[in-house]
Design an enzyme around this catalytic site. Structure first.
Site, PDB file in Angstrom:
ATOM      1  N   CYS A  25       0.823  -1.217   0.000  1.00 56.13           N
ATOM      2  CA  CYS A  25       0.000   0.000   0.000  1.00 56.13           C
ATOM      3  C   CYS A  25       0.855   1.265   0.000  1.00 56.13           C
ATOM      4  O   CYS A  25       1.527   1.562   0.990  1.00 56.13           O
ATOM      5  CB  CYS A  25      -0.912  -0.050   1.225  1.00 56.13           C
ATOM      6  SG  CYS A  25      -1.780   1.470   1.596  1.00 56.13           S
ATOM      7  N   CYS A  28      -0.035   3.797   2.667  1.00 57.81           N
ATOM      8  CA  CYS A  28       0.393   3.296   3.980  1.00 57.81           C
ATOM      9  C   CYS A  28       1.856   3.671   4.231  1.00 57.81           C
ATOM     10  O   CYS A  28       2.227   4.048   5.341  1.00 57.81           O
ATOM     11  CB  CYS A  28       0.234   1.777   4.061  1.00 57.81           C
ATOM     12  SG  CYS A  28      -1.465   1.202   3.916  1.00 57.81           S
TER      13      CYS A  28
END
Length: 101
Positions: A25, A28
């Site tokens: 991600c 993230c």
């Protein structure tokens, strides 16, 4: 010692900040330094936990994580703040200060 995330949220004397994330991600990875800074700045006043949704899909499902990063803040076992997506540190800090003071 808390055995599960639920146990930690219920039993922690400190507010609990959770970052649901995954290795793949991009957002993230963008928010990770802010979460690390939060853990450092609020050490002793806030418990910061990172939960990898690929390794702990049951936790992600239980907390109804729809998108990552998902950030949640619990106080006294109750959800006080929740968001998804990468936020800048100052915005995350502002939300934490509302409950940590």
């Amino acid at each position: 010692m808390a055995q599960t995330l639920d146990d930690l949220i219920r039993s922690s004397e400190l507010p609990v900040f959770i970052d649901f994330w995954a290795d793949w991600c991009g957002p993230c990875k963008m928010v990770a330094p802010a979460v690390k800074q939060l853990a450092s700045e609020f050490k002793g006043r806030l418990t910061v936990v990172k939960v990898n949704v690929d390794r702990q899909p049951d936790a992600a499902a239980k907390f109804e994580v729809q998108g990552i990063p998902a950030l949640m803040l619990f106080v006294g076992g109750q959800l006080k703040w929740r968001t998804s997506g990468a936020l800048p540190y100052q915005q995350i800090r502002k939300e934490v200060l509302k409950v940590v003071g």
